[in-house]
Design an enzyme around this catalytic site. Sequence first.
Site, short mmCIF file in Angstrom:
data_model
loop_
_atom_site.label_atom_id
_atom_site.label_comp_id
_atom_site.label_asym_id
_atom_site.label_seq_id
_atom_site.Cartn_x
_atom_site.Cartn_y
_atom_site.Cartn_z
N ASP A 1 -0.87 2.59 -5.41
CA ASP A 1 -0.85 1.15 -5.63
C ASP A 1 -2.15 0.74 -6.31
O ASP A 1 -3.16 1.41 -6.20
CB ASP A 1 -0.71 0.42 -4.28
CG ASP A 1 -1.89 0.68 -3.36
OD1 ASP A 1 -2.66 -0.25 -3.09
OD2 ASP A 1 -2.05 1.84 -2.91
N ASN B 1 -6.86 6.89 3.58
CA ASN B 1 -8.25 7.27 3.34
C ASN B 1 -8.53 8.74 3.58
O ASN B 1 -9.63 9.21 3.29
CB ASN B 1 -9.18 6.43 4.23
CG ASN B 1 -9.09 4.96 3.93
OD1 ASN B 1 -8.41 4.54 3.00
ND2 ASN B 1 -9.76 4.17 4.73
N HIS C 1 0.82 -1.21 0.00
CA HIS C 1 0.00 0.00 0.00
C HIS C 1 0.86 1.27 0.00
O HIS C 1 0.39 2.34 -0.36
CB HIS C 1 -0.91 -0.02 1.22
CG HIS C 1 -2.28 0.53 1.00
ND1 HIS C 1 -2.90 0.59 -0.22
CD2 HIS C 1 -3.17 1.04 1.89
CE1 HIS C 1 -4.10 1.11 -0.08
NE2 HIS C 1 -4.29 1.40 1.19
N ASN D 1 -9.29 4.05 -2.07
CA ASN D 1 -9.78 5.01 -1.08
C ASN D 1 -8.94 6.28 -1.00
O ASN D 1 -9.47 7.36 -0.70
CB ASN D 1 -9.88 4.36 0.29
CG ASN D 1 -10.99 3.33 0.33
OD1 ASN D 1 -12.00 3.45 -0.37
ND2 ASN D 1 -10.81 2.31 1.14
#
Length: 149
Positions: free
Chosen positions: A92, A67, A19, A113
Amino acid sequence: MKIVVGLGNPGEAYAKTRHNIGWMVLDKLADRAGWAGRGRTRDASSMVQGRYLGIDLTLVKPLTYMNESGLAVRKVLAREHTPKTDMLVVVDDFSLPFGKLRFREGGSAGGHNGLRSIIDELQTEQFSRLRIGIGEPGQDAVDHVLSQF
């Protein structure tokens, strides 16, 4: 001034996870430019600025969680007076094979997100993004993106 934003999550637990590939790309670019260790923290971001290959460039790593990346991105664009068209977001993407790149000048969040947060804060999808394939998850997407390479 061109801005490159790498998305990731703060904290040692996330440092080498899939991530955080956006942060890893910016770290590599900073190394190549000779800017490693010159970063500063401001408005919920770690950033470094300079001239590289004839381009005035700002590298930005939002220090918010993925997020909530949009808040930090909005603050940087406002402070630097940079149009959204001069920004590239590196993220990613587990729908791409590992190592495959996909560049787009606009478009939806595509289920990401971090991109959704940026789109919501900027109220537009009109900014460039570079998606980096991290490979398809097995059963659990969350476990996959938070796993280390």
